[in-house]
Design an enzyme around this catalytic site. Structure first.
Site, short mmCIF file in Angstrom:
data_model
loop_
_atom_site.label_atom_id
_atom_site.label_comp_id
_atom_site.label_asym_id
_atom_site.label_seq_id
_atom_site.Cartn_x
_atom_site.Cartn_y
_atom_site.Cartn_z
N ASP A 98 0.79 -1.23 0.00
CA ASP A 98 0.00 0.00 0.00
C ASP A 98 0.82 1.28 0.00
OD1 ASP A 98 1.07 0.03 2.54
OD2 ASP A 98 -0.82 -0.28 3.59
N GLU A 120 0.20 -9.06 -1.57
CA GLU A 120 -0.53 -8.60 -0.39
C GLU A 120 -1.69 -7.70 -0.82
OE1 GLU A 120 1.22 -7.54 3.84
OE2 GLU A 120 0.54 -5.69 2.87
N GLU A 134 -2.46 5.05 2.55
CA GLU A 134 -2.29 3.64 2.21
C GLU A 134 -3.58 2.97 1.74
OE1 GLU A 134 1.18 4.80 4.69
OE2 GLU A 134 -0.99 5.05 4.94
N HIS A 210 4.43 5.01 14.75
CA HIS A 210 4.96 6.11 13.94
C HIS A 210 4.04 6.51 12.78
CE1 HIS A 210 6.31 2.52 11.67
NE2 HIS A 210 6.02 3.28 10.62
N ARG A 212 1.47 8.05 10.18
CA ARG A 212 1.15 9.47 9.92
C ARG A 212 -0.09 9.91 10.68
NH1 ARG A 212 1.60 8.98 5.06
NH2 ARG A 212 3.56 10.03 4.57
N HIS A 244 11.11 5.61 15.32
CA HIS A 244 11.23 6.00 13.92
C HIS A 244 12.04 7.29 13.80
CE1 HIS A 244 9.91 7.07 9.82
NE2 HIS A 244 9.57 5.80 9.69
#
Length: 385
Positions: A98, A120, A134, A210, A212, A244
């Site tokens: 994604d 996937e 995503e 982490h 967004r 991250h």
């Protein structure tokens, strides 16, 4: 056609982990000419995975820049790959999952009239803005793809609801389970040396957060929860949080958690270190998609630090609980895992819905079938609930 020319395109660490076993499987098949193109949407963390799996890219777009935007990534991948495709002339391009790299690579292959395989495929939250971007990327890639490799029956159902052709959808399991077979082993010594000094007889909580959509107050809530757990349970637990590199993550995490004796803030770990750390964990807290699949294969309960997941099979199987991003719920479920053995064991012993370690072989066999090398495709992966 003497050999099937397959190009794998990826750009981030999670993609690399999940594509690596597939690339190794293709490398060992005499009917396939396998090439690899990386975009380096992530650079340092991507290179770590390539080194561990001994993969040398044939093409490297090297697009990463400081403070890059989604528009930057998309435009650079589109233009860069067009030149690569014209030179390499693959029969099929494989993209994973994604990411913006995967969407832009699929779009570039479509523009160049090259067949696309989506590894996937079919995961859905049905909310285009969560996870962002995503969820939209996944849906758009599936529409463009000629072949969709779905990890689970539910993923195939999602693709059928999107009108993807049924005869080109294959249930394969997830390649990340294949990767675990090569990275986790007994008596492991960590490359990140401080991890070797931790007392693993304690209850170890491994954390990653982490995404967004969690930046800002949600991540602050997560960190506040971890601080409360660390102070409440003291010497009985150790919290290990690979942080991250995003400054928005670093600033929040370190302001809240740095200096607490039983909280260990580490740099991002290479895939071998992370997989073996998860194997030593008592349970895992994460907003990552991949860890929701990996942890059940290791018998580790997962608290998902999100309000929804595109991996409902994990919730159905009982290996995962949605903890959300509010402190009270995170603390409630964390304490239940630490204090309630029956609750813990029910999650730890649930069956893994994501695969049996042979997803890569199924994908290869299905591709060879699609291009006329084999008379039948691989049999679908079956999850025995």
């Amino acid at each position: 056609m003497n050999k099937l020319k397959i190009m794998s395109v990826f750009g981030t660490r999670p993609e690399a982990i999940k594509m690596a076993p597939l690339i190794l499987e293709m490398r060992n098949n005499p009917r396939i000419e396998s090439t690899v193109c990386i975009t380096a949407q992530h650079r340092q963390m991507l290179d770590q995975v390539l080194n561990i799996f001994n993969i040398t890219p044939d093409y490297d777009l090297d697009i990463m820049q400081k403070s890059q935007t989604l528009e930057d990534i998309t435009s650079k991948v589109l233009t860069g790959l067009s030149d690569v495709f014209k030179k390499a002339q693959p029969d099929v391009v494989l993209v994973h999952g994604d990411t913006t790299t995967s969407f832009a690579a699929a779009l570039s292959a479509f523009y160049n009239k090259i067949k696309i395989g989506h590894v996937e495929a079919g995961l859905r939250t049905h909310n285009l803005y969560s996870p962002f971007p995503e969820e939209a990327n996944r849906q758009l890639i599936s529409i463009l793809s000629n072949f969709n490799f779905a990890p689970t029956p539910a993923n195939k159902h999602n693709l059928l609801m999107q009108a993807c052709p049924a005869n080109h959808i294959y249930i394969t399991g997830n390649t990340v389970i294949d990767a675990l077979k090569t990275t986790v082993y007994p008596n492991y010594s960590f490359d990140y040396k401080p991890l070797n000094d931790i007392d693993y007889t304690k209850q170890i909580i491994v954390v990653t957060a982490h995404r967004r959509e969690n930046l800002g107050q949600p991540l602050q809530n997560i960190c506040d929860s971890l601080k409360t757990l660390a102070e409440s349970y003291g010497n009985d637990i150790e919290i290990i949080y690979p942080v991250h590199l995003n400054p928005a993550v670093q600033n929040t995490v370190r302001a809240t958690l740095e200096g607490i004796p039983n909280v260990h803030l580490t740099p991002p770990l290479n895939v071998s270190d992370l997989h073996n750390l998860m194997n030593k964990a008592y349970f895992i807290m994460t907003d990552s998609g991949g860890l929701q699949e990996e942890a059940p294969a290791l018998g580790k309960p997962v608290l998902v630090l999100r309000t929804e997941t595109e991996r409902p099979e994990a919730v159905e199987s009982g290996t995962v609980q949605l903890a959300g991003v509010e402190t009270p719920k995170i603390l409630e479920l964390s304490k239940k895992l630490l204090d309630n053995a029956a609750f813990y064991n029910k999650m730890a012993k649930a069956t893994n819905p994501y695969g049996d370690g042979f997803a890569s072989r199924r994908i290869v066999d299905c591709l060879l079938y699609e291009f006329g090398f084999y008379s039948t495709p691989a049999e679908d992966f079956v999850w025995n609930k």
